[in-house]
Design a protein around this motif. Sequence first.
Motif: not given
Length: 278
Positions: A127-134
């Motif tokens: 989720l953290t990586e997804t948030l950073k990507d977003l």
Amino acid sequence: MHQKKSPKFLDRLFDLLESEQYKFLRWSDDGKSFEVSDIKKLEKQILRVFYKQKSFASFIRQLNLYGFKRSKIRRNINVFAHRYFIQGDKKQLINIISQNKLKVLEELSHQDNNLKHQIYEAEHQQLTETLKDLQNQQKQIQMKFNEQIHLQMQLKLRIIQIMNQINTHDITINIKAQHSYQLLCKVMQLIPNNEQHKEELSIIRSICKVFNEFHLESISSYLGSPNDRLTPLPFYLQDSSVSLEFGSKLGQNQFYELLQNQATNIFQPSQVKQQFMI
């Protein structure tokens, strides 16, 4: 921690006590413990037959493994008790777990907790990586949007510059055309209107014709899109006695004919000469 079935060892022991077939193996008066009054008979008739055991000591170790407490009422009577081993309540046996199985269950529970923690950490990391990507995508979109805004502003400024250049160019042409028109009028004053100067007058008429065609092109441009016109009207329309506001109330053909007649009259050599001879 729970188990699906009660231990076979205790299940068989409970049935033997409930059957009341053996006087040396019975429930205590309160039903919360059981008594063994004859060890020899227990070993011979119970342990060897039902448990494949030979000694009372093995029986005690088995009970200890399940958490039973041992006490003595008298010298030859041994009492064993467990909070879930109760007369007439066999369903409670499922709550009695051996120490070995308890350790296994505790280890499994610990592994399960570790696995849950690992899954949580993995999901949290994802989720953290997804948030950073977003967030990065949002920044890129914002940058592209800012670039488009900047490009749009540059295009607007360029359009304004081009419009100003066109306007300046047309004004220059207007001035030169008006100056040429004035020179033409002066020439008309100087040339006598006779056969001797017929050729000169013909040339001047050709020049007037060019002015007239230029006028017609301006009229067509104005009538085609008057609100989108980028350049000022030519000098001969600015000085025209025909009102453009009045003309807008007429039909396009009528208004076109009025302006055409006005320009034709202006650029006729006789009219030009007349203007300067008055």
